[in-house]
Design a protein around this motif. Structure first.
Motif, PDB file in Angstrom:
ATOM      1  N   ARG A   1       0.797  -1.225   0.000  1.00  0.00           N
ATOM      2  CA  ARG A   1       0.000   0.000   0.000  1.00  0.00           C
ATOM      3  C   ARG A   1       0.828   1.273   0.000  1.00  0.00           C
ATOM      4  NH1 ARG A   1       0.691  -1.278   5.069  1.00  0.00           N
ATOM      5  NH2 ARG A   1       0.411   0.088   6.882  1.00  0.00           N
TER       6      ARG A   1
ATOM      7  N   GLY B   1      -5.235   1.721   8.263  1.00  0.00           N
ATOM      8  CA  GLY B   1      -3.776   1.651   8.270  1.00  0.00           C
ATOM      9  C   GLY B   1      -3.201   0.828   9.403  1.00  0.00           C
ATOM     10  N   ASP B   2      -3.737   1.007  10.626  1.00  0.00           N
ATOM     11  CA  ASP B   2      -3.099   0.304  11.739  1.00  0.00           C
ATOM     12  C   ASP B   2      -3.441  -1.180  11.742  1.00  0.00           C
ATOM     13  OD1 ASP B   2      -5.695   0.994  12.354  1.00  0.00           O
ATOM     14  OD2 ASP B   2      -5.321   1.058  14.512  1.00  0.00           O
TER      15      ASP B   2
ATOM     16  N   ALA C   1      -1.037  -2.596   9.375  1.00  0.00           N
ATOM     17  CA  ALA C   1       0.313  -2.585   9.935  1.00  0.00           C
ATOM     18  C   ALA C   1       0.557  -3.753  10.886  1.00  0.00           C
ATOM     19  CB  ALA C   1       0.573  -1.260  10.659  1.00  0.00           C
TER      20      ALA C   1
ATOM     21  N   ALA D   1       4.254  -6.104   7.058  1.00  0.00           N
ATOM     22  CA  ALA D   1       5.310  -5.106   7.253  1.00  0.00           C
ATOM     23  C   ALA D   1       6.130  -5.010   5.977  1.00  0.00           C
ATOM     24  CB  ALA D   1       6.208  -5.502   8.415  1.00  0.00           C
TER      25      ALA D   1
ATOM     26  N   GLY E   1       8.974  -0.540  15.701  1.00  0.00           N
ATOM     27  CA  GLY E   1       8.296  -1.659  15.059  1.00  0.00           C
ATOM     28  C   GLY E   1       7.059  -2.095  15.828  1.00  0.00           C
TER      29      GLY E   1
ATOM     30  N   PHE F   1       5.026  -0.003  17.214  1.00  0.00           N
ATOM     31  CA  PHE F   1       4.070   1.115  17.237  1.00  0.00           C
ATOM     32  C   PHE F   1       2.640   0.707  16.889  1.00  0.00           C
ATOM     33  CE2 PHE F   1       1.905   4.905  15.867  1.00  0.00           C
ATOM     34  CZ  PHE F   1       2.284   5.833  16.826  1.00  0.00           C
ATOM     35  N   PRO F   2       2.437  -0.159  15.875  1.00  0.00           N
ATOM     36  CA  PRO F   2       1.052  -0.527  15.539  1.00  0.00           C
ATOM     37  C   PRO F   2       0.319  -1.171  16.709  1.00  0.00           C
ATOM     38  CG  PRO F   2       2.545  -1.206  13.799  1.00  0.00           C
ATOM     39  CD  PRO F   2       3.400  -0.735  14.932  1.00  0.00           C
TER      40      PRO F   2
ATOM     41  N   LYS G   1       1.236   1.991  20.173  1.00  0.00           N
ATOM     42  CA  LYS G   1       1.086   3.418  19.913  1.00  0.00           C
ATOM     43  C   LYS G   1       2.073   4.255  20.719  1.00  0.00           C
ATOM     44  CE  LYS G   1      -2.578   2.386  17.480  1.00  0.00           C
ATOM     45  NZ  LYS G   1      -2.335   2.117  16.070  1.00  0.00           N
ATOM     46  N   GLY G   2       3.272   3.774  20.842  1.00  0.00           N
ATOM     47  CA  GLY G   2       4.305   4.578  21.479  1.00  0.00           C
ATOM     48  C   GLY G   2       4.494   4.316  22.962  1.00  0.00           C
TER      49      GLY G   2
ATOM     50  N   GLN H   1       7.842  -5.945  14.351  1.00  0.00           N
ATOM     51  CA  GLN H   1       6.454  -5.642  13.994  1.00  0.00           C
ATOM     52  C   GLN H   1       5.597  -6.911  14.009  1.00  0.00           C
ATOM     53  OE1 GLN H   1       6.488  -2.970  10.618  1.00  0.00           O
ATOM     54  NE2 GLN H   1       4.262  -2.969  10.479  1.00  0.00           N
TER      55      GLN H   1
END
Lengths: 331, 267
Positions: free
Chosen positions: B49, B70-71, B74, B78, B99, B101-102, B105-106, B152
């Motif tokens: 994508r 998107g998430d 993700a 990957a 990696g 993050f999905p 979220k941090g 990921q």
């Protein structure tokens, strides 16, 4: 330097030291001025023309304004650097400040009695449009050198700035224009700076999106791969940067080099993980501006050197050092 | 399964990927090979994508790559592209943590940290963990990026020439690790490779492209043959069987037709 060297206990110790130093500087900033404060009057809070009034109406607002501008300008610089993926970009070198000034000029011309909220709204929108245009240009031109980016930003700022000057000149608003683009804290009084807390608030909000800015700094592919909408992160960052710049320009005026130098110094030591570096950038920005302000007020006491001159001189020297060191590494 | 249906991507008049349909099976390593400009990276970009196709649809396990949030995508797939140069100063650990993050979220949890540790270990980056990426060599950076997409932990892993910049030892290690995660965790790896012998040795399937079209989509025993390689590359490759694998020997081979006609007087 390894990033680990600055984590956990050492990290906390440094942070505490910096905060204490900032408090000391803030105290010094409050104490320094033509009218010498009398502690007895302050304790009794008597309100003849006196220390208490000077403190509450002039000194404390001024110091708070410096802290808020220092922190928020530095943070917007950092956000811009992540979004544009270039270390030499800040609201001052990407047309943001000039666009925001143009926005205020337009609203002042169309509606001279505009309330300050409307001015800020216009300045924010103009700042966003100008900065988005800058980022758009960056995407269109293949960059051979990272130094091209700030040059383009400065040129764009120059073009927008000259349009603004032209109309400001025609409508005799040059003096106001000068006030927007050259920050000056000597006009800060109680009741005329409180909007800056909005900058502080916006800066705090941006911290929640810290990781998004770091990811955006890795590029569009990385951002998409990690499930984020690149365009949305960019738009959010731009909105924060433009709004903070607009508020700062309307209340005190822009401070050159601050948004460029402070994030670069922090980045050189700690790297670019925004969640980790953002508090450092904010506190170092406040400290740096406080120090410059104190220097500006004491060097020719009782006269005052404009803060933008002091920051300009110190900042440009620091910027040159960064440029030269980076140049070595790039080559 | 990744279903590619009638996908076309044009740059101007030129169709870089020209009405391609293929289905890539779940599980196993599928290599994309073909000459320069065949459309391999473009096809991989569309599967992930990152590039939008002009026509056609690509689905991953039934999810349209361009319609799915998107998430969610993700956590499914990957992608690592070439040219991952950036100005940001991050440590290896920071990068690999992104990696996750999905999922987080941090705000990485202990569970996320485990994935990060494992991915770093996998790529033998333990010693470099706290170093800044820009201080590392090209090959070390490459391993750090692969480590990030491993963290990921997606079912599908798409890699665009991950062996770039890697020396012999690390190329082998990389391919063995990919083989390992495919076998042990039933992942699907889709990988653009330039070295036909790495493709032959490690792939379950090879998708061979030329001029924007899929020319072969079969096992290495079918694609790594003199005739197929001649069709693909215009090179007369000798194919030997070594340790049960087809290996192409081409270092002194004759090139035919297209190359010769465009470069007269080189003999």
């Amino acid at each position: 330097m390894s990033a680990r060297a600055l984590s956990s206990p050492a990290h906390t110790r440094w942070m505490v030291t910096l905060i204490l130093l900032t408090c000391l500087l803030a105290l010094a900033s409050v104490m320094i001025g033509v009218y010498s404060l009398n502690w007895h009057d302050i304790r009794t809070q008597s309100d003849e023309f006196d220390s208490w009034m000077v403190l509450v109406v002039s000194r404390v607002p001024r110091t708070m304004a410096i802290i808020l501008i220092g922190a928020s300008t530095s943070i917007t610089g950092m956000i811009m650097q992540m979004l544009s993926r270039n270390k030499f970009v800040s609201p001052g070198t990407s047309g943001t400040v000039e666009s925001a000034s143009l926005g205020i000029l337009i609203v002042t011309l169309l509606y001279p009695a505009a309330p300050i909220g409307l001015k800020i709204l216009f300045a924010t929108m103009a700042g966003m449009i100008g900065t988005a245009f800058f980022l758009f240009i960056l995407r269109q031109i293949p960059m051979k050198s990272p130094l091209m980016v700030p040059l383009i930003g400065i040129m764009l700022g120059g073009v927008i700035g000259s349009i603004t000057s032209f109309y400001a000149y025609r409508y005799e608003l040059l003096q106001s224009l000068n006030a927007w683009t050259n920050g000056d804290f000597s006009r800060v009084l109680k009741g005329r700076y409180e909007l800056l807390y909005l900058s502080g608030l916006l800066t705090a909000i941006s911290w929640f999106a810290a990781d998004r800015f770091t990811v955006a700094g890795l590029g569009e592919s990385f951002t998409t791969n990690l499930g984020l909408n690149y365009g949305r992160v960019m738009a959010f960052g731009l909105a924060i940067v433009a709004a903070v710049t607009a508020v700062n320009v309307v209340t005190v005026g822009a401070i050159p080099f601050l948004g460029l130098v402070v994030p670069n110094v922090v980045s050189a030591v700690m790297g670019d993980n925004v969640r980790r570096t953002a508090p450092w950038v904010a506190i170092f920005g406040a400290m740096f501006l406080l120090a410059c302000d104190i220097a500006g007020r004491t060097l020719r006491y009782p006269y005052e050197i404009p803060i933008s001159v002091v920051v300009g001189v110190v900042g440009s020297v620091m910027f040159l050092v960064i440029l030269l060191r980076r140049g070595e590494r790039v080559a | 399964m990744i279903e590619i249906q009638d996908v076309t991507k044009r740059y101007g008049e030129n169709a870089v990927v020209d009405n391609v349909s293929a289905s890539i099976r779940k599980g196993g390593i599928t290599s994309l090979i073909g000459p320069n400009g065949a459309g391999k990276s473009t096809l991989l970009g569309m599967m992930s994508r990152l590039l939008k196709m002009d026509e056609g649809v690509i689905t991953v396990d039934g999810l349209d790559v361009n319609q799915t949030p998107g998430d969610q995508m993700a956590r499914k797939l990957a992608i690592l592209r070439q040219q991952n140069h950036f100005e940001a100063r991050l440590t290896v650990e920071d990068l690999v943590t992104f990696g996750r993050f999905p999922y987080c979220k941090g705000r990485p949890t202990i569970e996320d940290k485990k994935f990060v540790d494992r991915a770093i270990e996998y790529m033998e980056l333990g010693d470099l963990r706290y170093r800044f990426l820009h201080e590392l060599s090209g090959g070390q950076q490459q391993r750090a990026f692969v480590s990030m997409v491993l963290a990921q932990d997606t079912e599908y892993l798409l890699l665009d020439e991950p062996l770039n910049n890697l020396d012999m030892r690390h190329s082998i290690a990389m391919m063995q690790q990919l083989r390992h995660i495919v076998n042990d965790f039933n992942k699907t790896v889709i990988i653009v490779l330039h070295d036909i012998n790495f493709a032959s040795w490690y792939s379950d399937d090879i998708l061979a492209m030329r001029d924007g079209k899929v020319v072969y989509h079969a096992g290495p025993d079918v694609v790594i043959t003199p005739q197929a390689l001649l069709d693909l590359y215009d090179v007369e490759v000798t194919v030997e069987t070594i340790q049960g694998k087809s290996v192409g020997v081409y270092y002194g081979a004759m090139t035919v037709a297209t190359q010769r006609s465009t470069q007269p007087g080189n003999d």
